[in-house]
Design a protein around this motif. Sequence first.
Motif, short mmCIF file in Angstrom:
data_model
loop_
_atom_site.label_atom_id
_atom_site.label_comp_id
_atom_site.label_asym_id
_atom_site.label_seq_id
_atom_site.Cartn_x
_atom_site.Cartn_y
_atom_site.Cartn_z
N GLY A 217 -2.54 -0.51 0.64
CA GLY A 217 -3.38 -0.29 -0.53
C GLY A 217 -2.59 -0.58 -1.79
N PHE A 218 -3.24 -0.39 -2.93
CA PHE A 218 -2.53 -0.67 -4.18
C PHE A 218 -3.15 0.12 -5.32
CE2 PHE A 218 -5.57 -4.01 -3.22
CZ PHE A 218 -6.43 -3.93 -4.30
N GLU A 219 -2.37 0.24 -6.37
CA GLU A 219 -2.81 0.81 -7.64
C GLU A 219 -2.51 -0.22 -8.71
OE1 GLU A 219 -0.64 4.36 -8.17
OE2 GLU A 219 -1.44 5.36 -6.38
N SER A 220 -3.47 -0.40 -9.63
CA SER A 220 -3.28 -1.45 -10.62
C SER A 220 -3.93 -1.07 -11.94
CB SER A 220 -3.86 -2.77 -10.11
OG SER A 220 -3.55 -3.82 -11.01
N THR A 221 -3.28 -1.45 -13.02
CA THR A 221 -3.81 -1.25 -14.37
C THR A 221 -3.75 -2.58 -15.11
OG1 THR A 221 -2.96 1.01 -14.39
CG2 THR A 221 -3.58 0.05 -16.51
N PRO A 222 -4.86 -3.06 -15.65
CA PRO A 222 -4.84 -4.34 -16.35
C PRO A 222 -3.78 -4.37 -17.45
CG PRO A 222 -7.10 -3.60 -16.03
CD PRO A 222 -6.22 -2.48 -15.59
N ALA A 223 -3.03 -5.48 -17.47
CA ALA A 223 -2.01 -5.76 -18.49
C ALA A 223 -0.77 -4.88 -18.37
CB ALA A 223 -2.58 -5.64 -19.90
N LYS A 224 -0.71 -4.04 -17.30
CA LYS A 224 0.46 -3.19 -17.13
C LYS A 224 1.18 -3.42 -15.82
CE LYS A 224 -0.90 0.61 -20.15
NZ LYS A 224 -1.11 2.09 -20.27
N GLY A 225 0.48 -3.86 -14.81
CA GLY A 225 1.17 -4.13 -13.56
C GLY A 225 0.45 -3.56 -12.35
N THR A 226 1.01 -3.84 -11.17
CA THR A 226 0.41 -3.45 -9.90
C THR A 226 1.48 -2.87 -8.98
OG1 THR A 226 -1.26 -5.20 -10.09
CG2 THR A 226 -0.89 -4.28 -7.88
N VAL A 227 1.08 -1.86 -8.20
CA VAL A 227 1.95 -1.30 -7.16
C VAL A 227 1.23 -1.48 -5.83
CG1 VAL A 227 3.11 0.75 -6.28
CG2 VAL A 227 2.89 0.41 -8.76
N VAL A 228 1.77 -2.35 -4.97
CA VAL A 228 1.22 -2.54 -3.63
C VAL A 228 2.09 -1.76 -2.65
CG1 VAL A 228 0.60 -4.22 -1.85
CG2 VAL A 228 0.43 -4.84 -4.26
N SER A 229 1.47 -0.93 -1.83
CA SER A 229 2.24 -0.12 -0.89
C SER A 229 1.63 -0.25 0.50
CB SER A 229 2.26 1.34 -1.34
OG SER A 229 0.94 1.86 -1.41
N PHE A 230 2.50 -0.23 1.52
CA PHE A 230 2.01 -0.19 2.89
C PHE A 230 2.83 0.82 3.67
CE2 PHE A 230 5.19 -3.58 2.90
CZ PHE A 230 5.93 -3.34 4.06
N THR A 231 2.18 1.42 4.66
CA THR A 231 2.78 2.47 5.48
C THR A 231 2.74 2.06 6.93
OG1 THR A 231 2.01 4.13 3.91
CG2 THR A 231 2.67 4.91 6.07
N LEU A 232 3.88 2.25 7.65
CA LEU A 232 3.97 1.91 9.07
C LEU A 232 4.57 3.10 9.83
CD1 LEU A 232 5.48 -1.69 8.85
CD2 LEU A 232 3.10 -1.10 9.30
N PRO A 233 4.04 3.40 11.02
CA PRO A 233 4.67 4.45 11.83
C PRO A 233 6.05 4.03 12.31
CG PRO A 233 2.95 3.35 13.08
CD PRO A 233 2.86 2.80 11.69
N LEU A 234 7.03 4.94 12.25
CA LEU A 234 8.39 4.59 12.67
C LEU A 234 8.49 4.35 14.17
CD1 LEU A 234 10.56 7.06 10.55
CD2 LEU A 234 10.17 4.63 10.16
N HIS A 235 7.73 5.11 14.95
CA HIS A 235 7.80 4.99 16.41
C HIS A 235 6.42 4.62 16.91
CE1 HIS A 235 11.74 6.81 16.17
NE2 HIS A 235 11.22 7.81 15.46
N ARG A 236 6.35 3.57 17.68
CA ARG A 236 5.07 3.05 18.14
C ARG A 236 5.21 2.53 19.55
NH1 ARG A 236 2.42 -1.94 18.06
NH2 ARG A 236 0.17 -1.82 17.73
N ASP A 237 4.21 2.87 20.41
CA ASP A 237 4.23 2.32 21.77
C ASP A 237 4.02 0.82 21.73
OD1 ASP A 237 4.56 4.82 22.78
OD2 ASP A 237 2.40 5.19 23.03
N ILE A 238 4.76 0.11 22.58
CA ILE A 238 4.67 -1.34 22.63
C ILE A 238 3.66 -1.73 23.70
CG2 ILE A 238 5.93 -3.49 22.97
CD1 ILE A 238 8.46 -2.02 22.21
N PRO A 239 2.46 -2.27 23.33
CA PRO A 239 1.49 -2.68 24.35
C PRO A 239 2.08 -3.76 25.25
CG PRO A 239 0.51 -2.64 22.15
CD PRO A 239 1.99 -2.51 21.98
#
Length: 550
Positions: free
Chosen positions: A522-544
């Motif tokens: 997702g992201f947060e953004s303000t016109p003329a000020k900038g954008t913050v794009v962030s993503f989250t991933l689980p540290l431990h995940r089963d490998i299919p």
Amino acid sequence: MERILRFLTLTPVQRMRSEGRRAVLMGQAPFTATVFLLAVIHPEPLAVLQFQLGVALAAVLLAGGVIVPWERSSRPLHLAIPLLDFVAVGLLQMGGSFEVFHLGLLTVFPVVWLASSARFPRWCMVASILGTLAIAWEPVLLQREDIDFGNAAHELSRVLPLPLVMLALAATVRLMVDNMAAKDEELRSLLAETDKRERLLRTIMDTVGTGVLAVDAQGHEILSNRQQRYFQQLAQTVGGASPNEDRHLLFEFGTNVPLPVDQWPSRRAARGEPVSDQLCTVGAKPGQRVLSTSIRYVRSAAGTVDGAVIASSDVTELVNAIDARDDFMANVSHELKTPLTVILGNTELLLDDAPPAHRTRLEAVERNAVHLLHLVQDLLDSAKRTAICPVPTNVSELIAHSASDAGHRADPKGIIIRTEVQPDLRLVCDPLRIRQVLDNLISNAIKYSPEDSTVVVRARQEDNHLVCRIVDQGRGMDTQEMGEAFTRFYRSPSVRKTAIPGMGLGLPIAKAIVEQHGGNIGFESTPAKGTVVSFTLPLHRDIPAGSRPE
């Protein structure tokens, strides 16, 4: 509901006629039973002929209520029975030595019957009062020997309370009957209006092309429309199994794996789970359909779930169109990629021995060929959902390499790329695909940032998840642009007017890769000020197993 309506919309006369003998029997049985009980408790008057005639008349009237087919008559002949009950009471009084008021209480039964009559209510009221007066004044009028006739007016006034009590009783019963009739009419009107609205609702539901299923709080079906019944028929097996049984033709989207019963929309609705655009395949080939299902809950005033409405849309044609488009883009991209690879290979060979006068032009060819190759690769990535190959990965090193390699795009604009990364961050992921996410997001930050600004890449562990944020000081986005940012090929009108290159595929590809890893973006953004794009991933995940490379 139709049976209830048919019964309630009957007039009182029709209802009496429909009940027939049963109604007459219920009206006469209490009176006859009371007379028999009186004869048993006080058997002495049975030796008198008038008393015997009174008991016999009560018995005959009860037998007549059973034998005579009153329902076949259109006239209220049954009203003769309560009138004859007054005669029976008079005979009992003539043959017994009872107090007038005590025996006169038997007139309660014919009075109530006549007062509640739907036919000739006023005449029935008059008849009930006159009958009661006759019973009360019968000893005086017939000059019984056991009555003191020294003062006839006094004797008549002494028994007057009985007719007055019966008059009050008759008026009360009539008022209750009239109120019940008014409420009955109102109820029939409301039920008729409800039936009309229900038929209108069913017509509307059967008209729409979306399957609609209403279930109660336990997930049991309450209402469904024609399209939903068609979907349920597709889900039935050849043997005709119910869609509520384990045998079914409902599959996970894109596979031949049966959809687990606990994942059926009705079961998820019973658990109160939020469902939006759940894709599944229903039916047997070649007539399979792809359904997109959403659930909305019906809540009481207290906030508890009373039921749910499940809407299923047939998106088969849309899925086929998307597949056709993706196949077309994949084929075209593949055909473009081969000559581009040849162009880049030959350009590198020419650059090795090119004179200075030609090198600048060859480098321009190489830069544009590389850019075009990246665009073609983005088309391929957006057209096909490539399986991921998760392995233990040092994400800190991955971010450092991505930021370093992006320097050649940031340096010409004087942009500084700064990393604030927790050391030795590790998680199970596909390093090539996560590197692609980082490259796309950092590239976007550079493209939309002004000269001499800073792009910051932050990453750290938070609650067994990796959280990565890319912060820029660029042009930002408004609400409408943020709503469309993850749509493939979307570029805002203001960006299309600039010389900023791109096809609108970077964010959609990053979102698809992150979600394949079980994360979110997702992201947060303000016109003329900038954008913050962030993503989250689980540290431990089963490998299919199907995702591991061969």
